[in-house]
Scaffold this active site. Structure first.
Site, PDB file in Angstrom:
ATOM      1  CB  THR A 139       1.912   9.625   3.673  1.00 42.60           C
ATOM      2  OG1 THR A 139       0.616   9.101   3.379  1.00 42.60           O
ATOM      3  CG2 THR A 139       1.858  10.355   5.005  1.00 42.60           C
ATOM      4  CB  SER A 160       0.709   4.927  -3.328  1.00 40.11           C
ATOM      5  OG  SER A 160       0.005   4.488  -2.185  1.00 40.11           O
ATOM      6  CB  THR A 180       2.060   3.289   3.423  1.00 37.25           C
ATOM      7  OG1 THR A 180       0.848   4.025   3.682  1.00 37.25           O
ATOM      8  CG2 THR A 180       3.235   4.023   4.031  1.00 37.25           C
ATOM      9  CG  ASP A 181      -2.940   3.573   1.296  1.00 36.64           C
ATOM     10  OD1 ASP A 181      -2.667   3.177   2.442  1.00 36.64           O
ATOM     11  OD2 ASP A 181      -3.707   4.540   1.080  1.00 36.64           O
TER      12      ASP A 181
END
Length: 314
Positions: A12, A54, A85-86
């Site tokens: 992101t 990700s 972040t995932d």
């Protein structure tokens, strides 16, 4: 001034708005241009690795990145990696196992809002990550929001909140709150003998135990060639031992050489297979306790240990 290798992977933080939604577009040079004050925190060299969401990362990426850090270990004082972040907690956990006796900072960060948007949290997260890198604090960390978290303790708990990550079953390394800064710093002792063990066994499946789960799912995983299973169990480590008894399938899997580890569906406290009959029976069937580990930590450690320590008795 510390020499810092800045590794970018997408996510992101590097996204721009397109007709198809947010897509990773910005490279490391773009990030540094947007946050020029980072140059005051170190002598920064950029290496762009991927431009991926990700969710599309593979275990092979972790191995390649661990090797890259190892190959550049003597040339840099610290490493900063931007990441979506995932799956950031998976990558941070995997690197924690692969980078043995790490004596330098490896800091992962990202953002919930793209740097290209005016309300982004990317700038503050990057500043935090590079500050930790410049500090020389040894270890793998996630620097995000108001926390710095050990890589193997991190878990994403919010999809939108800017403090996306929590430190599970261990206090954050650094926490910035209303009462000031709280510290739980690891030792700065240089352990020496740094090495990389980057091999990974990707055939590990995580199974969430739910009411009514058919035991055949374990048999299916074995049939499909999975070498390890992580059971995300109830509470302190409970599994169904009656109507949908999982124990016979567990025993069959263990007999065929499959390693099975148990973690808790609860965020905190972990599992204790000596506490209730269901946990005791699971342990007797061959399930190993993951203790306080997160699902991400358990999955990546099992992948790593199966490839690097196949004969290890846990």
């Amino acid at each position: 001034m510390k020499k810092i290798l800045f590794l970018t992977t997408g996510g992101t933080i590097s996204c721009e708005v397109t007709d198809d939604g947010l897509e990773p577009k910005l490279k490391g040079a773009d990030l540094l241009k947007a946050v020029p004050e980072l140059r005051t925190l170190g002598d920064i060299t950029v290496k762009d690795l991927t431009l991926l969401d990700s969710s599309n990362l593979e275990p092979s990426n972790w191995s390649a990145w661990a090797r890259l850090i190892g190959d550049n270990y003597s040339d840099y004082d610290a490493f900063v990696m931007t990441h979506g972040t995932d799956t950031m907690a998976y990558t941070a956990s995997a690197l924690s196992w692969m980078l043995i006796h790490l004596g330098k900072p490896v800091v992962l960060t990202g953002s919930q809002i793209p740097l290209s948007l005016t309300n982004s949290d990317a700038r503050s997260n990057l500043e935090l990550a590079f500050s930790v890198a410049a500090s020389g604090l040894p270890g793998v960390f996630i620097a995000f929001g108001n926390k710095v978290i050990k890589g193997e303790c991190a878990k994403k708990i919010f999809t939108r909140n800017l403090n996306a990550f929590e430190s599970v079953n261990e206090a954050p390394v650094l926490y910035f709150g209303k009462e000031g800064v709280k510290k739980n710093l690891p030792s700065r002792e240089n352990y020496g003998g740094f090495r990389v063990e980057e091999k990974v066994e990707p055939k590990v499946m995580a199974i969430t135990v739910t009411p009514g789960l058919e035991p055949e799912i374990i048999d299916y995983a074995v049939m499909r060639g999975y070498k390890g299973l992580v059971l995300e169990c109830y509470g302190a480590g409970g599994v169904d031992t009656k109507h949908h008894n999982l124990l016979p399938a567990i025993r069959r899997a263990v007999k065929q050489g499959v390693k099975i580890v148990c973690v808790s569906q609860c965020l905190f406290d972990g599992v204790d297979l000596s506490l209730y009959p269901m946990g005791i029976l699971a342990a007797q069937a061959g399930v190993k306790s993951g203790g306080p580990m997160t699902l991400e930590a358990a999955v990546t450690k099992l992948m790593w240990s199966l490839a690097n320590q196949p004969e290890e008795e846990e």
